[in-house]
Design a protein around this motif. Structure first.
Motif, PDB file in Angstrom:
ATOM      1  N   ALA A   1       0.847  -1.196   0.000  1.00  0.00           N
ATOM      2  CA  ALA A   1       0.000   0.000   0.000  1.00  0.00           C
ATOM      3  C   ALA A   1       0.884   1.248   0.000  1.00  0.00           C
ATOM      4  CB  ALA A   1      -0.916  -0.001   1.213  1.00  0.00           C
ATOM      5  N   GLY A   2       0.557   2.199  -0.853  1.00  0.00           N
ATOM      6  CA  GLY A   2       1.321   3.435  -0.918  1.00  0.00           C
ATOM      7  C   GLY A   2       2.487   3.397  -1.887  1.00  0.00           C
ATOM      8  N   ALA A   3       2.715   2.259  -2.541  1.00  0.00           N
ATOM      9  CA  ALA A   3       3.814   2.168  -3.507  1.00  0.00           C
ATOM     10  C   ALA A   3       3.524   3.037  -4.723  1.00  0.00           C
ATOM     11  CB  ALA A   3       4.020   0.717  -3.934  1.00  0.00           C
ATOM     12  N   ARG A   4       4.575   3.647  -5.271  1.00  0.00           N
ATOM     13  CA  ARG A   4       4.404   4.454  -6.478  1.00  0.00           C
ATOM     14  C   ARG A   4       3.986   3.589  -7.660  1.00  0.00           C
ATOM     15  NH1 ARG A   4       9.372   7.510  -9.476  1.00  0.00           N
ATOM     16  NH2 ARG A   4       9.932   5.321  -9.805  1.00  0.00           N
ATOM     17  N   SER A   5       4.547   2.380  -7.733  1.00  0.00           N
ATOM     18  CA  SER A   5       4.188   1.444  -8.801  1.00  0.00           C
ATOM     19  C   SER A   5       4.434   0.026  -8.317  1.00  0.00           C
ATOM     20  CB  SER A   5       5.013   1.708 -10.069  1.00  0.00           C
ATOM     21  OG  SER A   5       6.373   1.412  -9.847  1.00  0.00           O
ATOM     22  N   VAL A   6       3.676  -0.904  -8.879  1.00  0.00           N
ATOM     23  CA  VAL A   6       3.852  -2.327  -8.603  1.00  0.00           C
ATOM     24  C   VAL A   6       3.995  -3.034  -9.940  1.00  0.00           C
ATOM     25  CG1 VAL A   6       2.854  -4.430  -7.642  1.00  0.00           C
ATOM     26  CG2 VAL A   6       2.522  -2.244  -6.462  1.00  0.00           C
ATOM     27  N   GLU A   7       5.070  -3.789 -10.098  1.00  0.00           N
ATOM     28  CA  GLU A   7       5.293  -4.532 -11.334  1.00  0.00           C
ATOM     29  C   GLU A   7       5.136  -6.022 -11.093  1.00  0.00           C
ATOM     30  OE1 GLU A   7       7.951  -2.099 -14.524  1.00  0.00           O
ATOM     31  OE2 GLU A   7       9.024  -3.469 -13.207  1.00  0.00           O
ATOM     32  N   VAL A   8       4.552  -6.692 -12.063  1.00  0.00           N
ATOM     33  CA  VAL A   8       4.452  -8.148 -12.061  1.00  0.00           C
ATOM     34  C   VAL A   8       5.599  -8.671 -12.927  1.00  0.00           C
ATOM     35  CG1 VAL A   8       3.023 -10.158 -12.563  1.00  0.00           C
ATOM     36  CG2 VAL A   8       1.951  -7.992 -11.907  1.00  0.00           C
ATOM     37  N   GLU A   9       6.425  -9.513 -12.367  1.00  0.00           N
ATOM     38  CA  GLU A   9       7.540 -10.097 -13.111  1.00  0.00           C
ATOM     39  C   GLU A   9       7.339 -11.604 -13.218  1.00  0.00           C
ATOM     40  OE1 GLU A   9      10.987  -6.858 -11.813  1.00  0.00           O
ATOM     41  OE2 GLU A   9      11.212  -8.966 -11.253  1.00  0.00           O
ATOM     42  N   LEU A  10       7.523 -12.132 -14.406  1.00  0.00           N
ATOM     43  CA  LEU A  10       7.412 -13.569 -14.642  1.00  0.00           C
ATOM     44  C   LEU A  10       8.653 -14.031 -15.392  1.00  0.00           C
ATOM     45  CD1 LEU A  10       5.382 -16.071 -14.513  1.00  0.00           C
ATOM     46  CD2 LEU A  10       4.950 -15.560 -16.919  1.00  0.00           C
ATOM     47  N   LYS A  11       9.191 -15.160 -14.960  1.00  0.00           N
ATOM     48  CA  LYS A  11      10.379 -15.719 -15.618  1.00  0.00           C
ATOM     49  C   LYS A  11      10.108 -17.180 -15.962  1.00  0.00           C
ATOM     50  CE  LYS A  11      14.171 -16.436 -13.201  1.00  0.00           C
ATOM     51  NZ  LYS A  11      15.476 -16.218 -12.519  1.00  0.00           N
ATOM     52  N   ALA A  12      10.336 -17.518 -17.230  1.00  0.00           N
ATOM     53  CA  ALA A  12      10.237 -18.906 -17.694  1.00  0.00           C
ATOM     54  C   ALA A  12      11.648 -19.395 -17.967  1.00  0.00           C
ATOM     55  CB  ALA A  12       9.391 -18.997 -18.952  1.00  0.00           C
ATOM     56  N   VAL A  13      12.036 -20.535 -17.340  1.00  0.00           N
ATOM     57  CA  VAL A  13      13.424 -20.999 -17.414  1.00  0.00           C
ATOM     58  C   VAL A  13      13.495 -22.466 -17.793  1.00  0.00           C
ATOM     59  CG1 VAL A  13      15.611 -21.267 -16.168  1.00  0.00           C
ATOM     60  CG2 VAL A  13      14.107 -19.345 -15.633  1.00  0.00           C
ATOM     61  N   ARG A  14      14.223 -22.754 -18.866  1.00  0.00           N
ATOM     62  CA  ARG A  14      14.594 -24.129 -19.210  1.00  0.00           C
ATOM     63  C   ARG A  14      16.042 -24.317 -18.755  1.00  0.00           C
ATOM     64  NH1 ARG A  14      14.022 -28.048 -23.331  1.00  0.00           N
ATOM     65  NH2 ARG A  14      15.435 -29.753 -22.798  1.00  0.00           N
ATOM     66  N   SER A  15      16.248 -25.151 -17.743  1.00  0.00           N
ATOM     67  CA  SER A  15      17.566 -25.285 -17.134  1.00  0.00           C
ATOM     68  C   SER A  15      18.510 -26.093 -18.024  1.00  0.00           C
ATOM     69  CB  SER A  15      17.446 -25.960 -15.761  1.00  0.00           C
ATOM     70  OG  SER A  15      18.730 -26.114 -15.184  1.00  0.00           O
ATOM     71  N   LEU A  16      19.692 -25.526 -18.252  1.00  0.00           N
ATOM     72  CA  LEU A  16      20.758 -26.224 -18.967  1.00  0.00           C
ATOM     73  C   LEU A  16      21.996 -26.368 -18.105  1.00  0.00           C
ATOM     74  CD1 LEU A  16      20.595 -24.405 -22.437  1.00  0.00           C
ATOM     75  CD2 LEU A  16      19.542 -26.576 -21.824  1.00  0.00           C
ATOM     76  N   ARG A  17      21.939 -25.848 -16.884  1.00  0.00           N
ATOM     77  CA  ARG A  17      23.118 -25.816 -16.032  1.00  0.00           C
ATOM     78  C   ARG A  17      23.513 -27.211 -15.588  1.00  0.00           C
ATOM     79  NH1 ARG A  17      23.952 -20.430 -14.850  1.00  0.00           N
ATOM     80  NH2 ARG A  17      22.088 -19.140 -15.061  1.00  0.00           N
ATOM     81  N   GLU A  18      24.827 -27.411 -15.549  1.00  0.00           N
ATOM     82  CA  GLU A  18      25.350 -28.696 -15.120  1.00  0.00           C
ATOM     83  C   GLU A  18      25.529 -28.693 -13.606  1.00  0.00           C
ATOM     84  OE1 GLU A  18      28.907 -29.261 -17.331  1.00  0.00           O
ATOM     85  OE2 GLU A  18      27.899 -29.367 -19.270  1.00  0.00           O
TER      86      GLU A  18
END
Length: 643
Positions: free
Chosen positions: A545-562
């Motif tokens: 409440a009272g925030a100047r702006s609120v952003e929705v962030e979404l991340k889609a990740v296909r893992s390739l890390r070993e």
């Protein structure tokens, strides 16, 4: 057999790291800035020769599982101010916005935009005179020399205004016409409520877009001709990768240095370093970063040349000093960069027409390089041309002999990088400096001494370390939209998931092969932000409440890390055997013979003290007096001051 090719394109050299089940190999080619696809395929051809004993790029492209690509071209373009002339269209009510934009960096703003600015009354865009007003703004800027336009409106309804402008522009200047100038709208990239940040993001993206687009699509089309089974993946500055068609230009800015920072994380964890500063020295820039207690610094609103942009970026400083940076004498003192001779013509000693003095020329004349073995023996060096360049550019202008000029050049080069280290990082008694890039190890100890650092680490893969570092990246797509009403959260998430599904399908990732993570970020406008990770319960916390702006962030990740890297250690065991000797110019001692150690001949625990030279095919390291080096059980190098 798993086979991956990682390519890191720099201003002077392009590095190739080849990862297979049984080994990690490397090679390099000269960058061809007039056609980056040329050095890209020359690198693939050379890599196939390393793998198979003879060049066979067709076989390589049939067998390779992944090709990842990162570049410093965006960094170099901004650093050297090389790119298109931009025109900027703004809301007439924001008459002071240009001065506020220029306040971030006057020089960059002048180089990108200058006075090519048109103001347009927002009310006119939706009125009867819209066609005339839009055409007048576009024609004014193109007549002033702009070849790309950026449209950025302010206010709460900036997206709607930009969409209205877009409709008129498409009607008046259809894209199939030769006279249709490319136009980028700030809201195409981000809904960041900060107008200055959003506009700078659009300007920088538009500045970088033409060269990146031309090269990457050309490279991808040539790969298709070989029927490569997997698409080219572009390593981005957020640490992940995506296909060319799903990558925006600003995401390539500093992507090469970010690859280096991924390597810094892995290297520091391997040896248990808690505080590591890194210098990645290429031909045009020295990229500086820091790893502390398990992570590298990343900010949600990153910086390009100190300018705040709307996307998250790793905190890396790109200083305009590298192996091909030009030395000048200004007001009786030596100045380095940011101008670079690049790969063409290159340093004078390359014999390709360069006449400006560089640290590469100085290092050859000091005696650090063997002209017959430099660049793996694939490039002869011309000492006479180097001497002529140093004499003309530095020695004669300062009234010095050649050797005195060389020592002053070396000192000035090390001082500049050390000063940038202190400006950008926090150095303590526990700090280790990690030096990599083709020119990173060369003067690493000299830089460390001037910065007050007593330990320097050099990876075995230092010459291609950024290319090596991008080998652990995932494939991902990221989204951020401003939430105008808490009641819209569920619908917003659903819409983003649909978009993610489409984009990941385009990446070759079917549903179920990637993960989705969502969060809310509240910006209170006073420097405070709050982050809330979204699970099954989709609701906006009361704390927002009272925030100047609120952003929705979404991340889609296909893992390739070993899996996690194995640990390693530095433990001196036996004196190293020298490969030979080289006559080197040393401050206060003149020219003396010093031992030369070949990294390929050294084993776990081998050590020796300076003055000496330590080298492999693609890098050379000067070991000064009072410094000792030791080889780890993983083949890496640690140099320490002895006093």
């Amino acid at each position: 057999m798993s086979l991956q090719i990682n390519i890191d394109n720099g201003g002077t050299l392009t590095d190739i790291c080849i990862l297979s089940d049984d080994a990690v190999r490397k090679t390099k080619v000269l960058t061809t800035p007039y056609d980056l696809s040329k050095c890209f395929f020359e690198g693939l051809t050379k890599a196939s020769g390393v793998l198979y004993g003879a060049p066979d790029v067709k076989r390589l492209l049939e067998e390779v599982d992944l090709i990842r690509y990162s570049t410093t071209q965006g960094t170099n373009a901004i650093c050297e101010r090389k790119g298109p002339r931009l025109g900027l269209i703004l809301d007439a009510s924001a008459h002071d916005l240009p001065s506020r934009l220029a306040a971030h960096d006057q020089d960059v703003f002048e180089a990108l935009v200058g006075d090519r600015i048109a103001f347009l009354d927002a009310a006119a865009i939706s009125a009867d005179e819209a066609d005339v007003a839009v055409a007048k703004a576009i024609n004014t800027l193109t007549a002033a020399g702009a070849n790309r336009l950026v449209v950025s409106f302010g206010g709460a309804d900036f997206q709607a205004l930009e969409n209205d402008f877009r409709l008129v522009a498409l009607r008046k200047y259809p894209r199939h016409l030769l006279g249709a100038v490319p136009i980028l709208y700030g809201s195409d990239l981000t809904t960041d409520p900060d107008g200055e940040r959003r506009t700078w993001t659009a300007l920088i993206n538009s500045f970088l877009h033409p060269s990146m687009e031309a090269f990457l699509y050309n490279a991808e089309n040539r790969l298709r001709a070989y029927r490569t089974k997997n698409p080219l993946l572009i390593f981005r500055n957020d640490g992940d990768a995506s296909r060319v068609a799903k990558t925006i230009a600003i995401k390539t800015y500093s992507s090469g240095p970010r690859g280096g920072m991924e390597g810094v994380k892995s290297f520091s964890r391997r040896y248990g370093f808690a505080d590591t500063v890194s210098i990645d020295v290429g031909g045009t820039t020295t990229d500086i970063g820091q790893y502390i207690d398990g992570t590298v610094a990343e900010v949600r609103r990153g910086h390009v040349e100190g300018i705040s942009v709307s996307f998250p970026l790793c905190e890396i400083l790109s200083a305009g000093a590298g192996g091909s940076s030009i030395f000048k004498v200004v007001d009786g003192r030596i100045v380095i960069g940011p101008e670079s001779v690049g790969a063409v013509p290159g340093p004078a000693c390359f014999g390709r027409g360069g006449r400006e003095a560089t640290i590469t020329d100085a290092s050859l004349l000091i005696g650090l390089f063997d002209p017959t073995s430099y660049f793996g023996g694939g490039m002869g060096l011309d000492a006479d041309r180097a001497a002529a360049a140093v004499t003309a550019s530095v020695a004669s202008r300062l009234g010095l002999g050649l050797d005195d000029a060389l020592l002053r050049m070396e000192f000035a080069y090390e001082e500049k990088i050390a000063a940038e280290l202190h400006r950008f990082t926090k150095i303590s008694d526990e700090t280790v400096m990690l030096a990599f890039g083709g020119a990173g190890p060369l003067n690493a100890c000299g830089v460390a001494e001037k910065a007050g650092i007593r330990r320097v680490a050099i990876p075995q893969m230092a010459a291609v370390f950024s290319a090596y570092g991008i080998g652990s990246c995932d494939v991902s797509q990221r989204y951020a939209v401003t939430l105008s009403d808490a009641a819209e959260l569920s619908g917003t998430i659903a819409a983003l998931k649909v978009k993610a599904s489409r984009d990941m399908f385009a990446e070759g990732c079917a549903d179920g092969t990637y993960t989705l993570d969502a969060r809310l970020v509240a910006d209170f406008g006073d420097g405070r932000t709050l982050v809330h990770v979204l699970g099954d319960q989709l609701e906006v916390p009361a704390a927002f409440a009272g925030a100047r702006s609120v952003e929705v962030e979404l991340k889609a990740v296909r893992s390739l890390r070993e899996g996690a890297e194995r640990s390693a250690r530095f433990a001196p065991r036996s004196s190293a055997a020298a490969h030979g000797k080289r006559n080197v110019l040393i401050r206060d001692r003149g020219r003396i013979d010093v031992p030369v150690y070949r990294l390929a001949d050294l084993a776990d625990g081998d050590f020796a003290s300076g003055p000496a030279i330590l080298e492999e095919d693609y890098f050379t390291c000067r070991v000064p007096e009072n410094w000792q080096f030791v080889i780890s059980d993983a083949g890496d190098i640690l140099l320490s001051r002895e006093d």
